[in-house]
Design an enzyme around this catalytic site. Structure first.
Site, PDB file in Angstrom:
ATOM      1  N   HIS A  59       0.872  -1.185   0.000  1.00  0.00           N
ATOM      2  CA  HIS A  59       0.000   0.000   0.000  1.00  0.00           C
ATOM      3  C   HIS A  59       0.903   1.226   0.000  1.00  0.00           C
ATOM      4  O   HIS A  59       1.878   1.267   0.760  1.00  0.00           O
ATOM      5  CB  HIS A  59      -0.900  -0.018   1.239  1.00  0.00           C
ATOM      6  CG  HIS A  59      -2.057   0.918   1.126  1.00  0.00           C
ATOM      7  ND1 HIS A  59      -1.903   2.281   1.169  1.00  0.00           N
ATOM      8  CD2 HIS A  59      -3.374   0.682   0.941  1.00  0.00           C
ATOM      9  CE1 HIS A  59      -3.092   2.844   1.023  1.00  0.00           C
ATOM     10  NE2 HIS A  59      -4.000   1.900   0.882  1.00  0.00           N
TER      11      HIS A  59
ATOM     12  N   ARG B 215      -6.376  10.935  -0.163  1.00  0.00           N
ATOM     13  CA  ARG B 215      -5.992  11.425  -1.494  1.00  0.00           C
ATOM     14  C   ARG B 215      -7.231  11.693  -2.332  1.00  0.00           C
ATOM     15  O   ARG B 215      -7.279  12.619  -3.119  1.00  0.00           O
ATOM     16  CB  ARG B 215      -5.072  10.409  -2.169  1.00  0.00           C
ATOM     17  CG  ARG B 215      -3.661  10.476  -1.607  1.00  0.00           C
ATOM     18  CD  ARG B 215      -2.780   9.394  -2.175  1.00  0.00           C
ATOM     19  NE  ARG B 215      -3.059   8.101  -1.578  1.00  0.00           N
ATOM     20  CZ  ARG B 215      -3.200   6.969  -2.257  1.00  0.00           C
ATOM     21  NH1 ARG B 215      -3.085   6.975  -3.577  1.00  0.00           N
ATOM     22  NH2 ARG B 215      -3.454   5.839  -1.642  1.00  0.00           N
TER      23      ARG B 215
END
Ligand SMILES: Cc1cc2nc3c(=O)[nH]c(=O)nc-3n(C[C@H](O)[C@H](O)[C@H](O)COP(=O)(O)OP(=O)(O)OC[C@H]3O[C@@H](n4cnc5c(N)ncnc54)[C@H](O)[C@@H]3O)c2cc1C
Length: 938
Positions: A672, A695
């Site tokens: 990740h 994000r």
């Protein structure tokens, strides 16, 4: 309007200017020498004015284009508004429909209760009442466990009868008026909460002089009440309290066609009779000499201990301070429950325990039998309860490190896959032992925050989703890059809708759908935020709901939970009795070697008695935390930190191999891109996940030079690769620009980036969730505009001994470039197409607050594992199924191929956990039958 006028004026002016210039040219040749220079200059000036005007015209064009875009967005907004009001109306209609359906369901439940009561002999009704009361006294949210934490409180006939029984026994309800001292008339402390013994003594006094004194009064009361319970409409005068017990008529079972019920009925004939009741009552009366503890004082209504902390707080520990805030409140006992719980006297408990023990003795002698599907009907659960063969063994604790030496099915690992397998195996008639090496159940499943995938679920049906099983299959196969096992993916997608329903049946409402990266439709389910806008910890809540159910089964003696117990080895035992090994008769096929914890710590384990089981389910999760396994299979990642708990050691792989299993794709490890670096412990090995949603809400990624380097919304592997390439100071990373070098083989060890957000992005993400990361975990630092950001980056560079100094101007340029792309809606240098927010304020106002955190790529999930069949059965090196051995969840391989789609793991746990549980129960049944047969043959 103003723009149009400006444009028209400009066009008119431009025409006249052009003619003026044209006219002035011949004029310039005519004028005498001395004036020619001046005219030329005038013409040049005019020409430069014309250029300026042309530029102005471009601006006008840009403004016009922007206006058009704004108009389009306005129209779209209006459409969306219309659509959302339509959806709201539909939702309201559905809510009404659901309400009606629930009412109908309630009605059916009530009818079933009546039918069941009518079908059962009186002794059993009393037994139910006792046991129900016992269960209640041990585990307050009993109803919660299968009906959902905010569901109705188990208003069954049996409870009412339990209440009636207690009332009849003369014990005042919870808030009864305090009795007065006969002489003084004052309330005496002693009498404030009359003990059971006193209540029984009072009822005994009432009965004094009764000719039938040979039968202790409490037993007669029970008999009377039994009649009352089973004949609620009988003439009250004919059976006055204290009078002789009425003649009992055993009604015909109303549901005799049900397998479960016929099993129940046959078990009932073996239940304690009045003689036993009498003996027990006598014992109780003897015990009245000894004061008994007040059940309320010992806190019987305590909710079960939460086994894991919620939300992202769960990511690194099972025990954080946030847990209390996030943990849904234990349900307040309802009035009735309170009554039952408060007045359940030790006498009743004692009686119930003895009844359970007697039943256990009998069933142990005759072989144990369990009814089939009893879930979720409380009535059937109660019937199973009455038949339970090892209630007494279960005791009050729902989980412990004590091992019950035999089981039909041993489930190893208490994450979501293990819980699903346990529930399903138990529903299919197996006696299950769930073995978990940690002190608490939950595993990595409790850390999940994005949600669980599913097609044709309730939420998708409500949203009228156009999603299909085939599209889901295609998305999963595409993400897996040719390495998925298509048969497994088919099973996953086919069962996905019912898997979501299964989870919801335990009270977790998976209402919200998101479309995560790689998915063609919104199909990742999670819970709606709390009314205060806080996201709910979906993995934690799912685990808590299933765990609650399993704990209830454990209270009822149907499942045994062994925590702090690590399975260190698995081997085949002598299953079949032979002339030579006759001693092995009755033992399971598999010997499960368990090490139990010494004292509080799970770090110190001691050998314990082996558990013998007829079938085994491996549900031990992945190996993201195992340095040795990563070193062996994915050495380029061995030094990375991980989001997984330390328990993720991949022990199930070795256990599976020892029984002849086969592993595959062990080098396929998902990284990740964004694990939070804890500023107070930058070298920590276990990191919190910085969710993609940050994000998604507009967070920027900057490197240690103050530059952006990637589209923040690109897929995980692209973002990870870019961090390795562009956010490292490590010289080894020079090769990374060589496309022939796979990025993971030249991965720098120091790559770390800065995740930056402004208030607009935080608003989009959700301020309360953000405050967990910023205020509770302190991953974010607030800085003042671009100057503060540059200073922060320089501070970290200094700390990491990088000779890099970032000028404020560079950070400003980076953000301005982003803003330009965001404003004009064109793809930026990194092909970013979507700009959730802009950072205008950060460059316009020097002190505009920005929030910055350090992140780095982390090992997150292991795709490889044990090879299994579509039924979850372990496969050997020849792809043949291995009898009695199953694997589910992250320990298995095949579903995700080279790369896992977000949300597919929780789904896999439920789908394959359930299948493995069913298969294991069937295998255990067969093993038992074979064993019996072999024994008969001997
Ligand atoms: C931070 C984070 C967020 C995630 N978010 C999502 C998400 O939103 N959606 C999604 O689908 N997936 C998500 N995942 C992945 C998913 O949570 C896990 O892959 C999945 O839950 C694994 O479940 P499991 O039952 O196979 O294993 P686990 O839940 O890890 O349970 C395995 C259990 O087995 C026990 N165990 C291991 N060895 C032994 C032994 N020898 N003896 C006894 N017990 C043993 C362990 O202690 C552990 O409790 C996330 C993962 C992490 C780390």
């Amino acid at each position: 309007m103003a723009v149009r006028q400006l444009r028209e004026a400009f066009e008119g002016f431009e025409t006249s200017l052009s003619s003026l210039v044209a006219a002035s040219r011949p004029l310039a040749t005519d004028v005498d020498e001395s004036n020619q220079e001046a005219v030329k200059m005038a013409v040049e000036e005019l020409l430069s004015k014309q250029t300026e005007l042309t530029q102005a015209a471009r601006h006008v064009d840009a403004i016009t284009a922007m206006r058009t875009r704004i108009e389009k967005r306005k129209t779209r907004l209006a459409e969306l508004k219309q659509r959302s009001s339509r959806l709201v109306a539909e939702l309201q209609a559905s809510a009404l429909q659901i309400e009606t359906l629930m009412d109908q369901a309630d009605k059916k439940l009530e009818d079933a209760n009546h039918a069941m009561s009518a079908a059962l002999p009186p002794e059993q009704v009393v037994d139910y009442a006792y046991r129900l009361a016992m269960a209640r006294s041990i585990n307050a949210p009993f109803g919660w466990n299968y009906a959902g934490r905010h569901e109705r409180p188990f208003p069954t006939e049996l409870q009412l009868k339990a209440g009636k029984l207690v009332e009849f026994a003369g014990v005042p309800p919870v808030k009864a008026t305090k009795p007065k001292d006969q002489d003084t008339g004052k309330t005496t402390a002693k009498d404030e909460e009359p003990s059971v013994s006193k209540a029984a003594a009072r009822t005994a006094e009432q009965a004094a002089g009764d000719d039938e004194g040979a039968l202790p009064l409490t037993v007669r009361q029970v008999a009377f009440l039994t009649h009352e319970c089973t004949h609620p409409h009988a003439d009250a005068h004919a059976h006055a309290p204290g009078g002789p017990p009425s003649k009992r008529v055993k009604p015909e079972p109303a549901l005799s066609d049900s397998d479960a019920l016929s099993d129940a009925s046959s078990a009932v004939t073996q239940l304690p009779n009045e003689d036993l009741l009498r003996r027990l009552a006598e014992e109780v009366e003897q015990e009245e000499e000894t004061p008994m503890p007040n059940p309320t004082a010992s806190g019987p209504a305590k909710a079960p201990e939460p086994t894991a902390a919620p939300l992202e707080a769960m990511q690194n520990t099972h025990d954080t301070g946030v847990k209390q805030e996030e943990e849904p409140n234990a349900e307040e006992p309802t009035e009735h429950v309170e009554l039952v719980m408060t007045v359940v006297p030790p006498m009743i408990r004692h009686l119930g325990t003895r009844l359970g023990a007697a039943a256990a003795e009998r069933t142990a002698a005759t072989g144990w039998r369990l009814a089939g599907a009893m879930y979720p009907s409380p009535v059937l659960l109660a019937s199973l309860l009455a038949m339970s063969s090892f209630t007494a063994a279960a005791g009050a604790a729902s989980s412990s490190s004590t091992i019950v030496p035999q089981a039909h099915v041993a489930v190893i690992g208490g994450g979501l896959a293990g819980l699903a397998a346990t529930i399903e195996a138990q529903r299919n008639g197996a006696r299950v032992t769930l073995v978990e090496k940690e002190a608490r159940i939950g595993g990595n499943s409790a850390k999940a925050t994005s949600g669980m995938n599913g097609v044709h679920s309730r939420a998708q049906r409500l949203a009228e989703s156009q999603d299909s099983v085939q599209t889901f299959v295609n998305d999963t196969l595409r993400a897996g890059r040719g390495l998925c096992n298509e048969a497994l993916v088919d099973v996953l997608a086919q069962h996905s809708g019912e898997a979501v329903d299964f989870v919801e049946s335990f009270g977790v409402q998976l209402d919200v759908l998101s479309q995560l990266g790689g998915h063609s439709f919104a199909r990742t389910h999670r819970e709606a935020n709390t009314p205060e806008g806080r996201p709910k910890p979906v993995g934690f809540d799912i685990v808590a709901a299933l765990r609650g159910h399993v704990e209830t089964l454990a209270q009822l003696g149907l499942v045994h939970i062994a925590t702090s117990s690590r399975v260190a080895g698995l081997s085949r035992a002598h299953a079949m009795p032979t002339e030579s090994n006759g001693a092995a008769m009755g033992r399971g096929q598999f010997q499960v070697n368990i090490e139990t914890a010494v004292g509080e710590s799970t770090a110190r384990m001691a050998q314990a008695t082996p558990l013998l089981a007829d079938a085994v389910v491996l549900a031990t999760g992945g190996y993201s935390s195992s340095a040795s396994k990563l070193h062996e299979h994915a050495p380029w990642l061995e030094d990375l930190a991980t989001t997984n708990g330390p328990w993720a050691q991949g022990e199930g792989l070795d256990l599976g191999l020892s029984l002849g299993g086969m592993t595959e794709h062990l080098d396929k490890v998902q990284v990740h891109p964004t694990g939070f670096v804890d500023p107070t412990n930058p070298a920590a090995r276990t990191l919190f996940l910085a969710p993609e949603a940050l994000r998604g809400a507009g967070a920027l990624l900057l490197n240690n030079m103050g530059h952006r380097f990637v589209d923040e919304l690109a897929p995980r592997d692209t973002v990870t690769g870019s961090i390795w390439r562009y956010a490292s100071y490590d010289t080894d990373s020079e090769n990374l620009d060589d496309p022939a070098t796979p990025v993971h083989e030249q991965r720098p060890t120091d790559a770390e980036a800065f995740l930056v957000m402004n208030k607009a992005a935080i608003k989009k993400f959700g301020p309360s969730a953000f405050s967990f990361y910023s205020k509770v975990k302190k991953f974010f630092t607030e800085v003042s505009g671009t100057t503060g950001l540059a200073e922060y980056i320089n501070g970290v560079n200094q700390e990491r001994q990088y000779p890099i100094h970032v000028e404020e101007r560079i950070v400003r340029d980076t953000i301005e470039a982003y803003n330009r792309a965001a404003e004009h809606d064109f793809a930026d240098a990194f092909e970013k197409q979507t700009f959730p927010v802009n950072y205008n304020m950060a460059v316009s106002f020097g002190d505009h607050p920005l929030f910055v955190a350090r992140i780095k790529p982390v090992v997150h999930y292991t795709m490889g594992g044990l090879r299994v069949s579509p039924e979850g059965q372990l496969l050997d090196t020849h792809n043949q199924t291995i009898d009695g051995v199953f694997a589910a969840g992250e320990v298995s391989s095949g579903v995700h191929g080279a790369n896992r789609l977000a949300g597919n793991s929780l789904l896999e746990c439920v789908v394959f956990g359930r299948l493995a549980g069913q298969g294991a129960a069937a295998a255990a049944t067969k093993a038992t039958a074979d064993l019996r047969h072999a024994h008969d043959e001997l």
